[in-house]
Write an enzyme that holds these catalytic residues in place. Structure first.
Site, mmCIF file in Angstrom:
data_model
loop_
_atom_site.group_PDB
_atom_site.id
_atom_site.type_symbol
_atom_site.label_atom_id
_atom_site.label_comp_id
_atom_site.label_asym_id
_atom_site.label_seq_id
_atom_site.Cartn_x
_atom_site.Cartn_y
_atom_site.Cartn_z
ATOM 1 N N LYS A 54 -35.944 -16.295 21.043
ATOM 2 C CA LYS A 54 -35.480 -17.011 19.845
ATOM 3 C C LYS A 54 -34.040 -17.495 20.016
ATOM 4 C CE LYS A 54 -38.498 -14.470 16.650
ATOM 5 N NZ LYS A 54 -38.574 -13.501 15.557
ATOM 6 N N SER A 85 -41.152 -12.518 10.475
ATOM 7 C CA SER A 85 -39.725 -12.586 10.805
ATOM 8 C C SER A 85 -38.977 -13.699 10.082
ATOM 9 C CB SER A 85 -39.546 -12.740 12.322
ATOM 10 O OG SER A 85 -40.152 -13.919 12.770
#
Length: 771
Positions: A722, A679
């Site tokens: 996140k 990611s």
């Protein structure tokens, strides 16, 4: 054959081994394979002689002089016989001791130069006395142990040669290989006779002790028979007096308990059979205790005892809200269960799995669920469990056998429908004692657990009414079949505002009471709590925040005991005074925009975190250097990012010669913490473009997304964790894949309002926003 007449060839074959020490005059077999047989078949060329030598304990597989002992046994090959596939039995006869002088190789054969050890015995009073004493001691030994054949005994009686007698007795005494080698190396016959005498004396003493123990055991068995007769007499006396035998009363009580336990028909038959068997066993026998404990478990299990469910939906919702803030999805799932339970009485218990970072309230949520349902609560921790018997129990054939923890905890709680929490299911181990995760497959499957069979009980028990709840920090370590049996509910971390609510409504009240400050009306201002949350804790859960508030309460308690003026309100200034300098800084707000440094986001099992991807370049042969404890997937992501930037350099305004003779170095602090995953691809593209175009990246913009070689941005996992981590760090602008747009619903409203989200399909869009 007397030693003086033995003549041996200059060289003879060598056979070295570690298992046994042969002696002269001894006939013994050796079992060898095809490879080792050559040593004995070649013996025909050397008058059928071979040298048998013990290999040293620390020696390897070689036959060098340093690998073997100096003294061995000269043997003659009597017979070679095939006994199986590639196996042969070689019968050897010991001739004399052998002193090895040298070893050499002849192809695959080891040959030795050796000389026969010549023994001389001068008969005198000492040798005669030793021989007679050893003969007498041997006969005493034989009276305690296994007797020798008559022909061997006659031979021993007629042997007056100390050398031969000592060797013969050494074989009778069960000695370790090292001691036998020591006797073989003792060339002086009288000295050897003395050593054998000492060994035989020790053997006789050991046999005497063993004989005394056996006599004591026999005596005690006789005592038990006497006790049995006395008990029978006591039984007749009690009958005459009209008193009940305590053992009969105990059996009647056990029968009553089994009658009231409501056992299923097949279990009831087993219990009746076991009681009849118990009545025939002597109470002094260990078997009696085993059988009695088993019956206690059968009688004590809640076969038909259930706690009544509280189906008041309003009250259940109030309890869940009292104990936990937010967690809307979890509370909704519990209320759904209650709704179905009120409509269908005999529904099967669901299996819920709470997955989330530490400190978000997974374990305490189980207690709240039990309280809202009005059920009993049972919790076992599976962290580090490696033995399958912990789940299924031990069979009763083993000493000290007990049921597994599932049955044991249900036995203790006395209800067949508790809320059963299996904590830390992702920490289960696996070794030679079995696989506990596989044993849980039956426990957690509502289609199978109605007849769960514990190895100890050995009868089916219905677990379908139990509400199983499991907890885990991450799903990956849980085996697929086990994961398939559970309904996964994810608990993400808390935002700063949610932590403020939790501290104000739950933690402060509890810590004030725990630290003895209930009578002092201590209050925390919201500003002080915000300072604790932002400057002294950085976590997804609230465990460290609770510890920090507890630390403040302890320091206030200490001041009170020192006769200082009690504090009324905890302000930000008081927090700094009591706790000292701040532990965490706002990484984003504290830094300026810089070239080649871009803010990324990462998911961790403790919630989420932000990371900075840094890039720099230097003259040299073109090369990509990656540091920062990166995993293989993250390294591949960095290479894909560089390939994409090189292929589209003109689109980003990068000079055509920007990659010529340059070493590009990408680093991800903190270097000691392992990092992996795809990611960070978008972040690395932005970092490289920033470096190569000399344009600074906006530090307040954080991004995430996996890239392909053509620059497409793919979806990622853990967006909520996140975003919350970025929010805690002061980031207010997020770049995320367009495919994750629907995940915004999971992010708390207050966080979503403070953040600006840009969703992208191409990596070039991130570059345009961030630089």
């Amino acid at each position: 054959m007397p030693h003086s007449t033995i003549e041996i060839p200059e060289k003879i074959p060598l056979y070295s081994q570690k298992e046994m020490v042969p002696f002269p005059y001894m006939i013994f077999p050796v079992f060898v394979d095809d490879r080792e047989l050559l040593t004995f078949t070649e013996a025909d060329k050397y008058d059928k002689f071979v040298g048998i030598v013990l290999r040293r304990p620390d020696a390897g597989n070689g036959n060098s002089l340093s690998d073997i002992y100096d003294i061995g046994t000269l043997c003659r090959v009597n017979q070679i016989k095939k006994v199986g596939d590639g196996k042969f039995k070689v019968t050897l006869e010991g001739v004399s001791r052998l002193h090895i002088l040298d070893v050499e190789r002849d192809g695959s054969l080891s040959l030795i130069r050796a000389e026969v050890v010549r023994e001389f015995v001068e008969k005198n009073l000492v040798s005669d006395a030793l021989v007679q004493s050893l003969n007498a001691l041997l006969k005493i030994s034989l009276s305690y142990g296994k007797p020798l054949p008559d022909d061997v005994m006659k031979m021993i009686d007629y042997i007056d040669n100390p050398a031969r007698l000592s060797d013969l007795v050494a074989l009778y005494v069960n000695l370790p290989v090292a001691d036998l080698q020591d006797l073989l190396e003792t060339v002086d016959p009288l000295e050897r006779l003395k050593k054998v005498y000492v060994h035989l004396t020790n053997e006789v003493q050991r046999m005497q002790v063993k004989n005394e123990v056996t006599s004591e055991v026999t005596r005690k068995v006789g005592k038990n028979q006497k006790e049995y007769i006395l008990r029978e007499q006591m039984k007749h006396i009690q009958d005459e007096l009209g008193e009940e035998d305590p053992r009969v009363a105990d059996m009647n009580e056990l029968r009553r308990r089994i009658e009231e336990a409501g056992l299923p028909e097949e279990v009831r038959k087993i219990a009746d059979t076991e009681i009849k068997r118990l009545e025939r066993i002597n109470p002094a026998s260990p078997e009696y205790t085993v059988s009695r404990t088993y019956l206690d478990y059968l009688a004590g299990m809640p076969w038909s005892k259930s706690s009544e469910d509280s189906l008041d939906m309003v009250r259940a919702e109030e309890i869940l809200n009292e104990d936990h803030y937010d967690l809307t999805k979890v509370k909704e799932r519990i209320l759904e269960f209650l709704a179905v339970r009120s409509l269908k009485e005999n529904m099967k218990g669901p299996v819920l799995c709470f997955v989330g970072p530490p400190g978000v309230g997974k374990t305490s949520l189980g207690k709240s669920i039990a309280r809202s349902l009005g059920r009993k609560f049972v919790r076992i921790s599976l962290g580090g469990v490696r033995d399958e018997a912990e789940i299924r129990g031990h069979r009763r054939t083993y000493i000290g056998a007990l049921p597994g923890r599932i049955i044991k905890e249900i036995f203790r709680c006395g209800s067949n429908n508790p809320v059963f929490m299996l904590d830390e299911i992702d920490k289960l181990g696996l070794d030679f004692r079995g696989d506990p995760a596989s044993a849980l497959l039956e426990v957690l499957d509502p289609e199978q657990n109605f007849s769960f069979q514990d190895h100890y009980l050995d009868v089916p028990f219905d677990l379908s009414k139990v509400m199983f709840i499991t907890t885990a920090n991450q799903l990956d370590p849980i085996p697929g079949p086990l994961k398939d049996r559970m309904e996964v509910i994810r608990l993400a971390g808390y935002s700063s505002e949610e932590k403020l609510h939790i501290a104000r409504n739950f933690i402060i009240r509890r810590e004030i009471e725990e630290n003895g400050l209930k009578d002092y009306e201590l209050a925390f201002s919201d500003e002080a709590l915000n300072k604790v949350i932002s400057d002294f804790t950085r976590e997804a859960g609230v465990r460290n925040m609770q510890r920090t508030i507890a630390s403040i309460c302890r320091k206030v308690a200490k001041e009170i005991t020192q006769k200082k003026e009690p504090r009324k309100t905890i302000t930000p200034e008081v927090v700094s005074e009591l706790l000292g300098p701040r532990k965490f800084h706002n990484e984003v707000a504290a830094e300026n925009d810089r070239v080649g440094v871009v803010t990324g986001m990462a998911w961790t099992e403790t919630g989420g975190d932000i990371l900075f991807v840094e890039a720099t370049s230097m003259p040299g042969k073109p090369e990509l250097i990656l540091t920062g404890s990166l995993g293989d997937v993250m390294k591949e992501s960095a290479r894909a990012a560089l390939s994409y930037v090189e292929a589209h350099y003109s689109d980003f305004g990068i000079a055509a010669d920007a990659f010529d003779n340059k070493i590009i170095h990408i680093h991800v602090p903190s270097g000691a913490i392992p990092k992996d995953g795809p990611s960070a691809g978008v972040t690395m593209v932005t970092t490289l473009v920033s470096l190569l175009t000399d344009r600074p990246a906006k530090r307040g913009v954080a991004m995430t997304g996996e890239i392909t070689l053509t620059g497409r941005v793919l979806a990622i996992g853990g967006l909520k964790e996140k975003v919350l981590a970025a929010h805690r760090a002061g980031v207010r602008k997020i770049i995320a894949p367009d495919r994750n747009r629907d995940d915004l619903e999971d992010i708390p409203d207050n966080v979503r309002k403070e953040m600006e989200f840009t969703f992208i399909n191409e990596a070039s869009e991130a570059v345009a926003v961030a630089l």
